[in-house]
Design a protein around this motif. Structure first.
Motif: not given
Length: 100
Positions: A22-49
């Motif tokens: 789970i990559d908790v960076r914002e969508v733009l950060e994730y789109q710039t460079f990522n290691l795969g996995g699911d992009n769930i920004p921290l703010g969303k994760l905190l409310t939807e865990a």
């Protein structure tokens, strides 16, 4: 175990993945460079865990840019009953340093 080093992550990051990412960076950060996995920004994760569709016992590695947001995500997931959550120490920056 609560942390995983960049070196250990790199060694274990082979197909099929033995863990969920789970990559908790914002969508733009994730789109710039990522290691795969699911992009769930921290703010969303905190409310939807509670709504995550992951097995409570599966190994989950949370990542961000430096390892700070992902540590918050790790603690949040543990408090919601996930039993095997690890934080990538040093985050994406540590992984990228290995590749230099």
């Amino acid at each position: 175990m609560t942390d995983i080093s960049a070196a250990e992550f790199k060694v274990r990051n082979i197909e099929p993945l033995p863990f969920k990412i789970i990559d908790v960076r914002e969508v733009l950060e994730y789109q710039t460079f990522n290691l795969g996995g699911d992009n769930i920004p921290l703010g969303k994760l905190l409310t939807e865990a509670d709504d995550l569709e992951y097995e409570k016992d599966s190994e989950i590695i949370v990542i961000c840019q430096r390892g700070l947001r992902s540590e918050t995500a790790r603690r949040t997931l543990v408090s919601h009953g996930f039993n095997n959550v690890r934080n990538l120490t040093g985050g994406i920056l540590a992984i990228r340093r290995l590749d230099l």
